[in-house]
Scaffold this motif. Structure first.
Motif: not given
Length: 483
Positions: A426-431, A457-462
């Motif tokens: 998801v982070m890659g898509i956003v970036c 990335y941090a939010l998704l891990l949380r």
């Protein structure tokens, strides 16, 4: 001896690693624009040749010294005797390696056009030996190592900007390269007495140590071959310009790689201590936790390099190095195997005395790398060097990980891998989306893309309640509240 926490050591040594690679990344755009692509290639090729003699001088001694020295570091007399024996052995191997280097430099016609540069860069060989970095690693004195490195890096930057002004200053750039890499070792000579009393000392007691030292040396040699054979073979089969482009990508790749390798470096003395105390359960617990932390950090780094890699290289080196962006994207795929393989080897296999397995893995990887480089580079081009690195790193990791798992050290990593994989995707898509929105605004777009990626990335891990991330977050939050 007061032990600092692994968290402190990791942060402080991580900062040192970032500084050591960040300063060159700051100065590289300047140097790459002052010096021609061919001149940069000459320095890169010369450094790759000298690296083999540095390896011969080192003889695998540092890894052995840290492993064995960590077991006796509470006894200054024993440690001083051990350190003196190791230093004397290292001094002998350095003299032999340097003599061989000078002989080959005189006999090899291909090297003659690089003679001046190679002689300057070869100063890294004796400076590495007299620096005795392994003594400070044994005592986990990472705070001193970091402060010293920052001072030397600042001094080297001042030197670069003052004296490297045109393409004619190529030799001064080579001096800068040496000073920024090992100049800090000069300070070690005056401060090593803080931990041990060094003297020249040859003892028969070192003879039983030669077998593990030589095995570690052979492993390091094979590893060095597949790390530097790319540049060396490119230097012979292609042009200085291709060598420079490849090394521009490698600079960014190494920054990410060496920052992540910090965890293995700072944890090795602690893990060795647990094994010497026969506390296998605590060792397994700490090893698995650190392995999970690496997974948590590695996966987003790979995705980030793939998305912003081309922009990063162009920002750092200029439009002339645009081809290096593709090379970096390929190299990024080697990061997981490289980092986890290094950690498994140094913090696992070495401590269990399985140096022979590391040797087998690295020889297999080196042979694969050399053969594929020779076959693919003439037809595929400079990108082939990156492809062979990925395949070689993967082969070495598979062999080493299987060897470690015979002792059932690592467990409970699947859930963490799935969660980091989802968050990174998801982070890659956003970036990529953020990067596309900024179009031609290279620097701003790249900075915003990276910032957005970190937050997402941090939010998704949380949201996924990732155990490793939650522990790290809670520890940081506690320390901030206390302050």
């Amino acid at each position: 001896m007061k032990k600092r926490s692994l968290t402190f050591n990791t942060i402080i040594y991580g900062f040192r690693t970032i500084i050591n690679f960040l300063f060159p990344l700051i100065t590289f755009p300047y140097a790459s624009r002052i010096l021609s692509v061919d001149s940069m290639g000459k320095v890169n090729f010369s450094a790759s040749i000298v690296s083999y003699f540095s390896l011969l001088a080192g003889l695998g001694i540092q890894t052995f010294a840290v492993r064995e020295g960590a077991k006796i570091r509470e006894d200054r007399k024993k440690t001083s005797e051990f350190a003196s024996e190791i230093f004397t052995l290292n001094l002998i191997t350095t003299l032999l390696a340097y003599a061989l280097f000078l002989l080959m430099l005189a006999c090899n016609e291909k090297w003659h056009e690089y003679t001046g540069i190679m002689l300057i860069i070869s100063l890294t060989v004796p400076l590495t030996t007299i620096g005795m970095e392994w003594v400070f690693t044994i005592y986990e004195d990472f705070f001193y190592i970091t402060v010293r490195s920052v001072i030397v890096q600042i001094a080297s930057i001042i030197f670069l900007f003052l004296f490297v002004k045109t393409d004619k200053d190529l030799y001064l750039y080579a001096v800068y390269t040496v000073f920024s890499a090992v100049g800090a070792n000069i300070l070690n000579v005056f401060l090593v007495h803080k931990h041990v009393d060094i003297r020249l000392h040859i003892s028969k007691k070192i003879l039983p140590c030669m077998k593990p030292i030589l095995i570690l040396f052979a492993s390091t040699a094979a590893c060095q071959v597949y790390l530097y054979s790319d540049t060396t073979i490119l230097g012979y089969l292609t042009s200085d310009a291709d060598v420079a482009k490849y090394n521009a990508a490698v600079k960014v790749y190494n920054l990410v790689k060496n920052v992540l390798l910090v965890i293995g470096t700072v944890s090795m003395p602690r893990l060795a201590g647990l094994l010497s105390d026969e506390n296998l359960d605590r060792y397994k617990g700490l090893f698995t936790k650190l392995f999970n932390v690496l997974i948590l950090l590695i996966v987003p780094c790979v995705v980030g390099l793939i998305v912003v890699g081309k922009n990063a290289v162009v920002i750092l080196a200029g439009a002339r190095y645009v081809q290096a962006g593709t090379i970096l994207q390929i190299l990024s795929l080697a990061v997981p195997a490289s980092i986890l393989g290094s950690f498994v080897a140094s913090a696992g296999l070495v401590l269990f005395g399985k140096e022979v397995l590391i040797l087998k893995a690295t020889i297999a990887a080196a042979l694969l790398n050399i053969v594929l480089n020779i076959i693919l580079i003439p037809s595929v081009g400079v990108e082939a060097a990156a492809i062979t690195t990925v395949l070689s790193e993967c082969l070495a990791f598979i062999i080493e990980y299987r060897g470690l798992q015979e002792k059932k050290i690592v467990s409970g990593i699947v859930k963490n891998m799935i969660q980091t994989g989802i968050a990174s995707a998801v982070m890659g898509i956003v970036c990529y989306g953020v990067l596309s929105c900024f179009g031609s605004s290279l620097i701003v777009g790249t900075a915003c893309s990276v910032a957005a990626g970190v937050v997402i990335y941090a939010l998704l891990l949380r949201l996924q309640r990732n155990q490793i991330f939650d522990e790290m977050y809670a520890k940081m939050k506690t320390k901030i509240v206390r302050k």
